[in-house]
Design a protein around this motif. Structure first.
Motif, PDB file in Angstrom:
ATOM      1  N   LEU A 136       3.649   5.084  -7.662  1.00 43.47           N
ATOM      2  CA  LEU A 136       3.819   6.535  -7.609  1.00 43.47           C
ATOM      3  C   LEU A 136       5.268   6.908  -7.891  1.00 43.47           C
ATOM      4  CD1 LEU A 136       1.717   7.265  -4.396  1.00 43.47           C
ATOM      5  CD2 LEU A 136       1.005   7.602  -6.770  1.00 43.47           C
ATOM      6  N   PRO A 137       5.484   8.038  -8.567  1.00 45.46           N
ATOM      7  CA  PRO A 137       4.484   8.978  -9.094  1.00 45.46           C
ATOM      8  C   PRO A 137       3.756   8.390 -10.301  1.00 45.46           C
ATOM      9  CG  PRO A 137       6.645   9.599  -9.868  1.00 45.46           C
ATOM     10  CD  PRO A 137       6.855   8.453  -8.911  1.00 45.46           C
ATOM     11  N   ARG A 138       2.592   8.956 -10.573  1.00 50.83           N
ATOM     12  CA  ARG A 138       1.849   8.527 -11.749  1.00 50.83           C
ATOM     13  C   ARG A 138       1.018   9.684 -12.299  1.00 50.83           C
ATOM     14  NH1 ARG A 138      -3.191   4.683  -9.635  1.00 50.83           N
ATOM     15  NH2 ARG A 138      -4.151   6.203  -8.220  1.00 50.83           N
ATOM     16  N   LEU A 149       5.608   5.118 -17.643  1.00 50.95           N
ATOM     17  CA  LEU A 149       6.830   4.322 -17.700  1.00 50.95           C
ATOM     18  C   LEU A 149       8.046   5.207 -17.449  1.00 50.95           C
ATOM     19  CD1 LEU A 149       8.465   1.753 -18.385  1.00 50.95           C
ATOM     20  CD2 LEU A 149       8.305   2.432 -20.798  1.00 50.95           C
ATOM     21  N   ARG A 150       8.082   6.361 -18.083  1.00 43.32           N
ATOM     22  CA  ARG A 150       9.222   7.270 -17.935  1.00 43.32           C
ATOM     23  C   ARG A 150       9.319   7.817 -16.514  1.00 43.32           C
ATOM     24  NH1 ARG A 150      11.613   9.224 -22.278  1.00 43.32           N
ATOM     25  NH2 ARG A 150      11.776  11.374 -21.553  1.00 43.32           N
ATOM     26  N   LEU A 151       8.175   8.023 -15.878  1.00 45.91           N
ATOM     27  CA  LEU A 151       8.193   8.567 -14.521  1.00 45.91           C
ATOM     28  C   LEU A 151       8.830   7.619 -13.521  1.00 45.91           C
ATOM     29  CD1 LEU A 151       4.770  10.390 -14.066  1.00 45.91           C
ATOM     30  CD2 LEU A 151       7.058  11.391 -13.962  1.00 45.91           C
ATOM     31  N   LYS A 152       8.898   6.354 -13.826  1.00 42.94           N
ATOM     32  CA  LYS A 152       9.512   5.393 -12.919  1.00 42.94           C
ATOM     33  C   LYS A 152      11.035   5.405 -13.037  1.00 42.94           C
ATOM     34  CE  LYS A 152       5.438   4.125 -11.585  1.00 42.94           C
ATOM     35  NZ  LYS A 152       4.673   5.054 -12.445  1.00 42.94           N
ATOM     36  N   LYS A 153      11.582   6.006 -14.087  1.00 44.43           N
ATOM     37  CA  LYS A 153      13.021   5.922 -14.338  1.00 44.43           C
ATOM     38  C   LYS A 153      13.712   7.284 -14.453  1.00 44.43           C
ATOM     39  CE  LYS A 153      12.607   1.492 -16.774  1.00 44.43           C
ATOM     40  NZ  LYS A 153      12.944   0.738 -17.997  1.00 44.43           N
ATOM     41  N   VAL A 154      13.119   8.215 -15.179  1.00 44.68           N
ATOM     42  CA  VAL A 154      13.807   9.462 -15.510  1.00 44.68           C
ATOM     43  C   VAL A 154      14.131  10.320 -14.290  1.00 44.68           C
ATOM     44  CG1 VAL A 154      13.658  11.623 -16.813  1.00 44.68           C
ATOM     45  CG2 VAL A 154      12.917   9.471 -17.861  1.00 44.68           C
ATOM     46  N   PRO A 155      13.216  10.509 -13.311  1.00 46.10           N
ATOM     47  CA  PRO A 155      13.575  11.334 -12.155  1.00 46.10           C
ATOM     48  C   PRO A 155      14.831  10.857 -11.419  1.00 46.10           C
ATOM     49  CG  PRO A 155      11.204  11.054 -12.232  1.00 46.10           C
ATOM     50  CD  PRO A 155      11.779  10.132 -13.276  1.00 46.10           C
ATOM     51  N   ARG A 156      15.068   9.558 -11.394  1.00 50.66           N
ATOM     52  CA  ARG A 156      16.286   9.045 -10.761  1.00 50.66           C
ATOM     53  C   ARG A 156      17.534   9.497 -11.520  1.00 50.66           C
ATOM     54  NH1 ARG A 156      13.267   4.151 -10.216  1.00 50.66           N
ATOM     55  NH2 ARG A 156      14.433   3.190 -11.907  1.00 50.66           N
ATOM     56  N   MET A 216       0.830  -1.195   0.000  1.00 50.98           N
ATOM     57  CA  MET A 216       0.000   0.000   0.000  1.00 50.98           C
ATOM     58  C   MET A 216       0.861   1.239   0.000  1.00 50.98           C
ATOM     59  SD  MET A 216      -1.246   0.315   3.978  1.00 50.98           S
ATOM     60  CE  MET A 216      -1.596   2.049   3.801  1.00 50.98           C
ATOM     61  N   ALA A 217       0.285   2.361  -0.398  1.00 54.03           N
ATOM     62  CA  ALA A 217       0.986   3.639  -0.344  1.00 54.03           C
ATOM     63  C   ALA A 217       1.000   4.110   1.103  1.00 54.03           C
ATOM     64  CB  ALA A 217       0.281   4.654  -1.235  1.00 54.03           C
ATOM     65  N   SER A 218       2.191   4.076   1.738  1.00 47.86           N
ATOM     66  CA  SER A 218       2.291   4.392   3.158  1.00 47.86           C
ATOM     67  C   SER A 218       2.249   5.887   3.435  1.00 47.86           C
ATOM     68  CB  SER A 218       3.585   3.799   3.733  1.00 47.86           C
ATOM     69  OG  SER A 218       4.716   4.331   3.057  1.00 47.86           O
ATOM     70  N   GLN A 219       2.454   6.689   2.419  1.00 47.41           N
ATOM     71  CA  GLN A 219       2.441   8.137   2.572  1.00 47.41           C
ATOM     72  C   GLN A 219       1.148   8.723   2.006  1.00 47.41           C
ATOM     73  OE1 GLN A 219       4.762  10.131   4.005  1.00 47.41           O
ATOM     74  NE2 GLN A 219       5.982   8.346   4.576  1.00 47.41           N
ATOM     75  N   PRO A 220       0.694   9.856   2.562  1.00 46.98           N
ATOM     76  CA  PRO A 220      -0.425  10.553   1.926  1.00 46.98           C
ATOM     77  C   PRO A 220      -0.089  10.862   0.468  1.00 46.98           C
ATOM     78  CG  PRO A 220       0.053  11.508   4.074  1.00 46.98           C
ATOM     79  CD  PRO A 220       1.160  10.538   3.786  1.00 46.98           C
ATOM     80  N   ILE A 221      -1.083  10.799  -0.391  1.00 47.28           N
ATOM     81  CA  ILE A 221      -0.896  11.031  -1.826  1.00 47.28           C
ATOM     82  C   ILE A 221      -1.343  12.443  -2.161  1.00 47.28           C
ATOM     83  CG2 ILE A 221      -1.573  10.276  -4.135  1.00 47.28           C
ATOM     84  CD1 ILE A 221      -2.171   7.506  -2.847  1.00 47.28           C
TER      85      ILE A 221
END
Length: 239
Positions: free
Chosen positions: A146-148, A206-213, A1-6
């Motif tokens: 997340l992010p999404r 898909l890009r949001l899972k990789k590019v910010p890193r 689950m998302a443990s942080q507020p969204i």
């Protein structure tokens, strides 16, 4: 689950028509820098320039129903969040902070209607207006989701094209697909077609899972991206 507020936001590229907008969600524990990288990814910014996030704290205070007069009593008008190695100096009524050292949830009060702005490439002057829509919890949602992006329209910017005015000229050239300007843009970008109204939700997520890193390594650690990272960033220019 998302443990942080969204945190759910609406973002829109300023001074451009037709509107380029995104509705997106992020976990509440990210830094201001991470929020910047997410926005840059969603608008096809390639991390070739400086950026900052500006927060109008006096104006945002008016969104807090428990502080009806806070906007007129706070001394600081704007907080500017940047990376420490940027040679920026705060203007009158501004304070500067290290974007990598502050959590987003400590900057925003958490009331719908709070605003901030991403500024990117101070020469071309790109600005993305961002508004907090809501804060929610979703026990069924994995934090890995997340992010999404939930929805959006428009492709994003093209680096070094001259800001929104240049982007409008570029869009028109690719609509006509003929003439000297089209040939110049075609050679410059290395592609025959570019639809600035296009938006691919699946690809963006898909890009949001990789590019910010990748952007974290570039801006915060000064690391040169690997060839694999460069290939991934340039993938959008392939036919």
């Amino acid at each position: 689950m998302a443990s942080q507020p969204i945190y759910q936001f609406y973002a829109e590229l300023k001074d451009y028509e037709p509107k380029m907008w995104r509705r997106f969600q992020v976990p509440g524990n990210i830094t201001m820098a991470r929020l910047g990288y997410i926005l840059m990814t969603m608008y096809e910014m390639q991390a070739n320039h400086l950026f900052c996030l500006t927060v109008p704290v006096c104006e945002n205070a008016k969104s807090d129903p428990s502080l009806p007069n806070a906007g007129s009593t706070m001394q600081d008008e704007v907080w500017r969040f940047k990376i420490d190695n940027e040679e920026l100096f705060p203007g009158e009524g501004e304070r500067s902070f290290d974007a990598s050292a502050y959590k987003m949830r400590s900057v925003l009060q958490g009331y719908p209607g709070e605003k901030l702005t991403l500024e990117y490439d101070y020469g071309d002057g790109w600005e993305v207006a961002v508004t907090l829509e809501t804060i929610l919890e979703d026990k069924e949602l994995s934090g890995r989701e997340l992010p999404r992006v939930l929805a959006g329209e428009g492709y994003g910017i093209v680096e070094d094209c001259g800001g929104t005015g240049g982007l409008e000229c570029l869009a028109e050239a690719f609509r006509q697909k003929s003439g000297k300007e089209y040939e110049n843009y075609r050679k410059w970008l290395g592609r025959d077609e570019l639809d600035l109204t296009a938006f691919d939700l699946e690809d963006m997520n898909l890009r949001l899972k990789k590019v910010p890193r990748i952007y974290t390594e570039l801006y915060e650690y000064g690391c040169a991206p690997s060839q694999r990272s460069l290939d991934f960033l340039e993938r959008k220019y392939q036919k």
